[in-house]
Motif scaffolding. Structure first.
Motif, mmCIF file in Angstrom:
data_model
loop_
_atom_site.group_PDB
_atom_site.id
_atom_site.type_symbol
_atom_site.label_atom_id
_atom_site.label_comp_id
_atom_site.label_asym_id
_atom_site.label_seq_id
_atom_site.Cartn_x
_atom_site.Cartn_y
_atom_site.Cartn_z
ATOM 1 N N HIS A 17 37.623 39.400 41.697
ATOM 2 C CA HIS A 17 38.447 38.480 40.919
ATOM 3 C C HIS A 17 39.908 38.912 40.892
ATOM 4 O O HIS A 17 40.719 38.348 40.165
ATOM 5 N N ASN A 18 40.252 39.912 41.693
ATOM 6 C CA ASN A 18 41.610 40.445 41.694
ATOM 7 C C ASN A 18 42.625 39.430 42.213
ATOM 8 O O ASN A 18 42.294 38.544 43.011
ATOM 9 N N SER A 241 44.320 40.219 36.128
ATOM 10 C CA SER A 241 43.300 39.227 36.472
ATOM 11 C C SER A 241 42.159 39.210 35.466
ATOM 12 O O SER A 241 41.243 38.398 35.589
ATOM 13 N N HIS A 242 42.188 40.077 34.479
ATOM 14 C CA HIS A 242 41.035 40.350 33.628
ATOM 15 C C HIS A 242 40.963 39.422 32.410
ATOM 16 O O HIS A 242 41.685 39.628 31.428
ATOM 17 N N ALA A 248 33.800 39.733 33.607
ATOM 18 C CA ALA A 248 35.025 40.445 33.973
ATOM 19 C C ALA A 248 34.958 41.912 33.597
ATOM 20 O O ALA A 248 35.599 42.758 34.234
ATOM 21 N N GLU A 254 38.388 43.781 38.986
ATOM 22 C CA GLU A 254 39.545 43.269 38.244
ATOM 23 C C GLU A 254 40.577 44.378 38.123
ATOM 24 O O GLU A 254 40.250 45.568 38.213
#
Length: 296
Positions: A17-18, A241-242, A248, A254
């Motif tokens: 998810h970065n 991104s968190h 998450a 992340e």
């Protein structure tokens, strides 16, 4: 990705998810002619049309910081290795790195909630004052209470919601712009809507679900203005991104970037913090305007 899916059978796969970029050297300065080394760009935005056109996002750039760049580069290298060899995936990516005014946190985490830990240092007493009190004029509220601003795409972790509520109840002013909470009637919504001794957490929904010209917040930042780790008059940005969701924390790759913009003799301005505060106020105003208009 270095993150190991804690429960592959639950239907919620862990993802990378970065949203960050690394440049060992770039001429992307104001003049586009002066080389800059060791550049980290930490963003909240995906490379999609929706992110560009309909959602609020941010990007914090830190240049000439070899320690921060090195931490991100090492994390990226671990992602590459774990993608090629799943046996190298882990449930705890313990790579926190202090780099001057910056600090990097990486995920997933199996045992500790980084956000709860951060929030737990906000109400550390300052000079014998009550929690969340004791700031000088120009910091926090007009009566010197700490202000916590959150612009967050999603909040589903009850532990984070509970800590935000406790801080408001202790005297901090907690102001939140959000897109999603847990569904109506669930724990997170109940916690954040429960009155406190100081009135309660201020909530502003900013979502594009209604269509039309509506926009949504996709930022994931936390701003602390006031007391932090027993010090007064602090101005600190946490962004990345968190989001404050379970996936998450325990499953996704992340990154969270802290920037301490507190002023001192060698650092007399807080331009980064002030820019984020202005962005928050703009998002909040858009939210309030959207929610006072008739819905289609």
């Amino acid at each position: 990705m270095p993150g190991e899916d804690p429960n592959p059978a639950d239907g919620w796969p862990s993802v990378n998810h970065n949203k960050f970029y690394l440049f060992s050297r770039t001429t992307g300065s104001a003049t586009a002619t002066v080389p800059v080394d060791n550049v980290v760009v930490q963003s909240s935005a995906n490379m999609t049309s929706w992110d560009r056109l309909r959602s609020w996002n941010d990007a914090l750039t830190v240049a000439d910081n070899p320690a921060l760049y090195g931490a991100y580069a090492a994390y990226f290298a671990r992602q590459v290795e774990a993608q090629a060899d799943p046996s190298k995936q882990v449930s705890d990516v313990l790579m926190d790195t202090q780099a001057g005014r910056a600090k990097a946190y990486f995920f997933p985490r199996a045992t500790t909630d980084v956000i709860v830990n951060i929030l737990s240092t906000v109400d550390n007493p300052v000079d014998g004052k009550p929690a969340c009190h004791g700031n000088d004029p120009g910091y926090g509220t007009t009566d010197g209470r700490t202000v916590i601003r959150v612009a967050m795409h999603g909040i589903t972790r009850p532990e984070v919601a509970q800590k935000l509520w406790e801080l408001d109840d202790a005297g901090c002013y907690v102001d939140i712009v959000y897109r999603d909470l847990d569904a109506s009637g669930t724990t997170v919504e109940q916690i954040l809507n429960t009155p406190t001794r100081y009135g309660g957490v201020a909530l502003h929904k900013l979502d594009d679900a209604a269509g039309g010209t509506h926009t949504a917040t996709h930022t994931k930042y936390l701003l602390v203005e006031g007391t932090y780790k027993g010090l007064k008059n602090q101005k600190i940005v946490f962004t990345g991104s968190h989001p404050y969701t379970k996936s998450a924390l325990i499953g996704n790759d992340e990154a969270l970037l802290k920037w301490d913009d507190s002023t001192d003799l060698g650092h007399p301005t807080a331009s980064v913090y002030d820019a984020y505060r202005e962005n928050f106020r703009t998002q909040r105003a858009v939210s309030d305007a959207q929610n006072t208009q008739p819905q289609p």
